[in-house]
Design a protein around this motif. Structure first.
Motif, PDB file in Angstrom:
ATOM      1  N   THR A  43       1.063  -1.330   0.313  1.00 25.70           N
ATOM      2  CA  THR A  43       0.027   0.047   0.181  1.00 25.70           C
ATOM      3  C   THR A  43       0.611   1.403   0.234  1.00 25.70           C
ATOM      4  O   THR A  43       2.417   1.011   0.132  1.00 25.70           O
ATOM      5  N   LEU A  44       0.317   2.608  -0.182  1.00 28.88           N
ATOM      6  CA  LEU A  44       1.100   3.782   0.108  1.00 28.88           C
ATOM      7  C   LEU A  44       1.164   3.687   1.664  1.00 28.88           C
ATOM      8  O   LEU A  44       2.710   4.418   1.198  1.00 28.88           O
ATOM      9  N   ARG A  45       0.752   3.668   2.493  1.00 23.51           N
ATOM     10  CA  ARG A  45       1.522   4.031   3.483  1.00 23.51           C
ATOM     11  C   ARG A  45       2.399   2.946   3.915  1.00 23.51           C
ATOM     12  O   ARG A  45       3.446   3.280   4.631  1.00 23.51           O
ATOM     13  N   ASP A  46       2.305   1.808   3.544  1.00 26.09           N
ATOM     14  CA  ASP A  46       3.557   0.603   3.507  1.00 26.09           C
ATOM     15  C   ASP A  46       4.472   1.722   2.638  1.00 26.09           C
ATOM     16  O   ASP A  46       6.107   1.357   3.506  1.00 26.09           O
ATOM     17  N   VAL A 103      -0.064  15.255  -4.815  1.00 23.90           N
ATOM     18  CA  VAL A 103      -0.604  14.218  -4.277  1.00 23.90           C
ATOM     19  C   VAL A 103      -0.356  13.095  -3.924  1.00 23.90           C
ATOM     20  O   VAL A 103      -1.090  12.664  -3.894  1.00 23.90           O
ATOM     21  N   THR A 104       0.718  12.414  -3.255  1.00 22.46           N
ATOM     22  CA  THR A 104       1.036  11.322  -1.861  1.00 22.46           C
ATOM     23  C   THR A 104       0.452  11.780  -0.659  1.00 22.46           C
ATOM     24  O   THR A 104      -0.447  11.338  -0.162  1.00 22.46           O
ATOM     25  N   ALA A 105       0.332  12.974  -0.902  1.00 18.33           N
ATOM     26  CA  ALA A 105      -0.651  13.547   0.515  1.00 18.33           C
ATOM     27  C   ALA A 105      -2.342  13.444   0.656  1.00 18.33           C
ATOM     28  O   ALA A 105      -2.587  13.650   1.611  1.00 18.33           O
ATOM     29  N   ALA A 106      -2.565  14.058  -0.444  1.00 14.69           N
ATOM     30  CA  ALA A 106      -3.442  13.903  -1.017  1.00 14.69           C
ATOM     31  C   ALA A 106      -4.142  12.284  -0.916  1.00 14.69           C
ATOM     32  O   ALA A 106      -5.426  12.155  -0.362  1.00 14.69           O
ATOM     33  N   GLY A 147       2.620   7.305  -9.573  1.00 17.63           N
ATOM     34  CA  GLY A 147       3.255   6.173  -8.553  1.00 17.63           C
ATOM     35  C   GLY A 147       4.618   6.593  -7.812  1.00 17.63           C
ATOM     36  O   GLY A 147       4.828   5.887  -7.001  1.00 17.63           O
ATOM     37  N   ASP A 148       5.088   7.960  -7.656  1.00 20.38           N
ATOM     38  CA  ASP A 148       6.280   8.387  -7.472  1.00 20.38           C
ATOM     39  C   ASP A 148       5.119   8.985  -6.119  1.00 20.38           C
ATOM     40  O   ASP A 148       4.035   9.351  -5.820  1.00 20.38           O
ATOM     41  N   LEU A 149       6.492   8.983  -4.586  1.00 17.96           N
ATOM     42  CA  LEU A 149       5.482   9.539  -3.982  1.00 17.96           C
ATOM     43  C   LEU A 149       6.985  11.129  -3.673  1.00 17.96           C
ATOM     44  O   LEU A 149       7.837  10.855  -4.061  1.00 17.96           O
ATOM     45  N   HIS A 150       6.031  11.960  -3.199  1.00 22.38           N
ATOM     46  CA  HIS A 150       6.039  13.337  -3.455  1.00 22.38           C
ATOM     47  C   HIS A 150       6.961  13.459  -1.710  1.00 22.38           C
ATOM     48  O   HIS A 150       5.478  13.881  -1.132  1.00 22.38           O
TER      49      HIS A 150
END
Length: 302
Positions: free
Chosen positions: A51-54, A72-75, A87-90
């Protein structure tokens, strides 16, 4: 084949920095084991990374105190509705130092200005109002309204509506902090178009399409007294006794939701309202056919 050396109990099933592993006696060879994931240099994960959280938890092990997840990552971490996923982390660095540069990570920096952050799911995340401002460079202004409506309305669930993540006043304050940076014009426009309560982004996009087509602005969540308590239409024109209901995929795939919708439409019609059901195809080409239909209904009511 010799069995793998077990990790120390404190590291089992965890995300950890290689320095933390070394401090607990884990050898370099063990930390190169195929059972450990290596999503970022210096990080090991004993377990899934689905997951994104992981992924954020893994990256946070190599972030400094000046870093936080943004854009968008925080969103996504705040569960904001978005048209697409990144797909990338901001990650943003404040103070003009430590802009992160790693594969799979988009690094940003902010030299000045207040940037309120929160701890969310164990990682540092920019506050929702300021995230909304950042999205002004990545979303259309219509989607900016849809996200803003979500923020001030609260997420609608089967158990009711969650508390809003922020208020319209907090969004206005964040726009002030954003100043004249890129996206400021879209933010000021979107701020004036926010409404609540709104149940889905498609309702927001539908409302904006009707306005752009020259129709009067409809009410959101129009309240109607029916034979079985008060019901609410997604959008509506009270004087014309007209309600427009957006039907997303969840209305189709959930039998319980489908039956609830049938009952609600019948109650609204029994209360004297005409109900138009709208789907995704109706929003194509600027919703011209739908707008023409609604215009004819409103004109016949005059």
């Amino acid at each position: 084949m010799r069995p793998r050396t077990r990790l120390p109990r404190a590291l089992q099933g965890q995300v950890f920095h290689v320095q933390s592993g070394a401090a607990r006696g884990v050898s370099d060879k063990r930390m190169r084991g195929r059972d450990l994931q290596r999503p970022f240099r210096g990080v090991r994960v004993d377990g899934p990374l689905d997951t994104l959280r992981d992924r954020c938890a893994a990256l946070s092990k190599v972030l400094g105190p000046q870093h936080f997840f943004s854009h968008v990552t925080a969103a996504e971490l705040w569960r904001m509705p978005l048209p697409t996923r990144s797909g990338d982390l901001h990650v943003t660095a404040v103070g003009g130092r430590g802009k992160i540069r790693r594969p799979g990570v988009v690094g940003w920096e902010r030299v000045d200005g207040e940037m309120p952050t929160f701890e969310l799911a164990g990682v540092p995340v920019l506050g929702p109002a300021d995230v909304w401002c950042q999205l002004s460079t990545q979303l259309s202004r219509e989607w900016l309204v849809a996200v803003g409506d979500f923020l001030i309305s609260g997420e609608r669930t089967d158990l009711g509506r969650r508390p809003p993540l922020c208020t319209a006043e907090q969004l206005a304050e964040a726009v002030g902090r954003h100043g004249t940076r890129r996206g400021s014009k879209a933010l000021r426009w979107a701020l004036g178009m926010l409404r609540h309560p709104v149940d889905s982004p498609r309702e927001s996009l539908l409302r904006l399409a009707l306005i752009a087509g020259g129709l009067p602005e409809p009410e959101v969540q129009l309240e109607v007294e029916t034979a079985a308590r008060v019901r609410h239409g997604d959008l509506g024109y009270r004087d014309a006794k007209l309600i427009i209901e957006y039907q997303g995929d969840e209305h189709r795939v959930s039998r319980a939701r489908w039956l609830q919708d049938l009952t609600r439409v019948q109650l609204l019609e029994d209360a004297g309202y005409r109900v138009i059901l709208v789907g995704a195809d109706d929003l194509r080409d600027g919703a011209r056919a739908l707008i023409a239909r609604i215009r004819r209904i409103l004109a016949s009511d005059d």
